[in-house]
Write a protein that holds these residues in place. Sequence first.
Motif, PDB file in Angstrom:
ATOM      1  N   THR A  39      33.958  31.322  45.924  1.00 31.04           N
ATOM      2  CA  THR A  39      33.225  30.167  45.969  1.00 31.04           C
ATOM      3  C   THR A  39      33.541  29.056  44.633  1.00 31.04           C
ATOM      4  OG1 THR A  39      31.263  31.134  44.610  1.00 31.04           O
ATOM      5  CG2 THR A  39      31.119  30.739  47.288  1.00 31.04           C
ATOM      6  N   ILE A  40      33.202  29.597  43.444  1.00 27.50           N
ATOM      7  CA  ILE A  40      33.549  28.377  42.267  1.00 27.50           C
ATOM      8  C   ILE A  40      34.433  29.511  41.333  1.00 27.50           C
ATOM      9  CG2 ILE A  40      31.093  27.754  42.621  1.00 27.50           C
ATOM     10  CD1 ILE A  40      30.287  29.355  40.156  1.00 27.50           C
ATOM     11  N   TYR A  44      36.486  32.849  41.336  1.00 30.25           N
ATOM     12  CA  TYR A  44      38.087  32.631  41.720  1.00 30.25           C
ATOM     13  C   TYR A  44      38.788  33.251  40.331  1.00 30.25           C
ATOM     14  CZ  TYR A  44      42.304  29.848  42.068  1.00 30.25           C
ATOM     15  OH  TYR A  44      43.441  29.330  42.051  1.00 30.25           O
ATOM     16  N   LEU A  59      40.081  28.864  46.460  1.00 34.04           N
ATOM     17  CA  LEU A  59      38.718  28.390  45.782  1.00 34.04           C
ATOM     18  C   LEU A  59      37.984  27.577  46.896  1.00 34.04           C
ATOM     19  CD1 LEU A  59      37.103  28.010  43.183  1.00 34.04           C
ATOM     20  CD2 LEU A  59      38.658  26.180  42.626  1.00 34.04           C
ATOM     21  N   LEU A  61      35.095  25.617  46.851  1.00 31.26           N
ATOM     22  CA  LEU A  61      34.527  24.293  46.431  1.00 31.26           C
ATOM     23  C   LEU A  61      36.098  23.302  45.705  1.00 31.26           C
ATOM     24  CD1 LEU A  61      31.863  25.534  46.476  1.00 31.26           C
ATOM     25  CD2 LEU A  61      31.283  24.087  44.570  1.00 31.26           C
ATOM     26  N   GLU A  66      30.418  19.944  42.031  1.00 25.86           N
ATOM     27  CA  GLU A  66      29.473  20.534  41.413  1.00 25.86           C
ATOM     28  C   GLU A  66      28.762  21.450  42.422  1.00 25.86           C
ATOM     29  OE1 GLU A  66      27.316  21.346  38.771  1.00 25.86           O
ATOM     30  OE2 GLU A  66      29.002  20.580  37.427  1.00 25.86           O
ATOM     31  N   PRO A  67      28.661  22.908  42.125  1.00 26.99           N
ATOM     32  CA  PRO A  67      28.109  23.671  42.972  1.00 26.99           C
ATOM     33  C   PRO A  67      26.820  23.282  43.229  1.00 26.99           C
ATOM     34  CG  PRO A  67      28.727  24.747  40.801  1.00 26.99           C
ATOM     35  CD  PRO A  67      29.314  23.561  40.883  1.00 26.99           C
ATOM     36  N   TYR A  88      31.082  35.308  45.924  1.00 25.41           N
ATOM     37  CA  TYR A  88      30.301  34.231  45.522  1.00 25.41           C
ATOM     38  C   TYR A  88      29.435  34.931  44.426  1.00 25.41           C
ATOM     39  CZ  TYR A  88      26.097  36.606  47.805  1.00 25.41           C
ATOM     40  OH  TYR A  88      25.001  37.383  47.930  1.00 25.41           O
ATOM     41  N   THR A  89      29.209  33.963  43.680  1.00 20.15           N
ATOM     42  CA  THR A  89      28.457  34.400  42.223  1.00 20.15           C
ATOM     43  C   THR A  89      27.070  35.077  42.223  1.00 20.15           C
ATOM     44  OG1 THR A  89      29.616  32.186  41.365  1.00 20.15           O
ATOM     45  CG2 THR A  89      28.048  33.241  39.720  1.00 20.15           C
ATOM     46  N   GLU A  94      24.589  29.853  44.318  1.00 18.48           N
ATOM     47  CA  GLU A  94      25.046  29.455  45.712  1.00 18.48           C
ATOM     48  C   GLU A  94      23.987  29.884  46.795  1.00 18.48           C
ATOM     49  OE1 GLU A  94      28.834  31.022  43.712  1.00 18.48           O
ATOM     50  OE2 GLU A  94      26.908  31.636  43.717  1.00 18.48           O
ATOM     51  N   HIS A 287      31.729  25.846  35.672  1.00 17.19           N
ATOM     52  CA  HIS A 287      31.400  26.043  37.227  1.00 17.19           C
ATOM     53  C   HIS A 287      32.587  25.663  37.874  1.00 17.19           C
ATOM     54  CE1 HIS A 287      28.067  24.748  34.472  1.00 17.19           C
ATOM     55  NE2 HIS A 287      27.255  25.044  35.235  1.00 17.19           N
ATOM     56  N   THR A 288      33.287  24.359  37.541  1.00 19.38           N
ATOM     57  CA  THR A 288      34.205  23.728  38.160  1.00 19.38           C
ATOM     58  C   THR A 288      35.205  23.118  37.394  1.00 19.38           C
ATOM     59  OG1 THR A 288      34.663  22.070  39.836  1.00 19.38           O
ATOM     60  CG2 THR A 288      33.062  21.556  38.254  1.00 19.38           C
TER      61      THR A 288
END
Length: 318
Positions: A39-40, A44, A59, A61, A66-67, A88-89, A94, A287-288
């Motif tokens: 997911t983020i 990843y 990845l 997103l 921003e998640p 996922y985290t 999420e 996060h990103t």
Amino acid sequence: MRRIAFMVLVLVLAALASGCRKTEEKGAGGSGKLRIVATIFPVYEFARAVAGDKAEVTLLLPPGMEPHSFEPQPGDIVRVSNADLFIYTNRYMEPWAGEIVKGAGGRKLTVVDASRGAKFLKAGEGNNHDDHGHGGHNHGGEGMDPHLWLDFTNSQLMVDNIAAALAERDPANRSVYLANAAAYRARLADLDERYRKGLASCATRTILHGGHYAFGYLANRYGLRYLSAYAVSADAEPTPAKLAQLVNQVRAEGLKYIFTEELLDPRTAETIARETGASILMLHGAHTVSKADLDRGVTFMELMEKNLKNLREGLQCR
């Protein structure tokens, strides 16, 4: 009605993806490698470190997204439907992950909650006693802080959870995954020790952050006090009263530096700096990342090394 229409479309697309999948049972593009959607950025990175060359990790997103404000689209469900593993985290970061899994159908999909076994902190727990961590903007509506990877002992746990899932899904490469996980876990342990030593003797132990509540785990791990301008949600805005409170805090404690974060509007930090004469330093929550950083191969370790450097400068550590 929009939600119902969306779910109908998701189910149709998932059925189509399932049909396509039958022709691709040997892995990504016929390569025989596992297909992983993470997911983020933190998961990843951890998945890539564990998988090595035995899987293709993508990845979910887009870079810079921003998640906190992400809304999955039908195409995202199709991507997950065609994967072997979806990582996922945690359900606070999420809350939309469950919707994706339902839409994906899950016939052969291994779903990995990387946080399994972790102890979550409430937003504000232990180092921030203001009310802005409990303002109703939190993930899952439960007031929990989802940024657990910023305590590197949690990161190690996440790596182990990912390795266990890969080893179970692909037992032929079990030894590779476990060895890769052990090596990366050792790097995280070394990073944790360098943070511990590097932040042990500082002129101030207050991180004043002009962004959303993202660094509570880091502060809690190293015995720092953490104050943020607004709540866990990156979409929140600080109130005038909160800004005034933070300005007074900078003046009262004689803080020389305040912190801002990646890819968020720096206006709040700039306002506090302008009112107090403090300088601004960056902290990266990971996060990103930007597209440019992703394209050049930026790593979680690199971002955390920069954080340590800026924390030592901002807290005036010896």
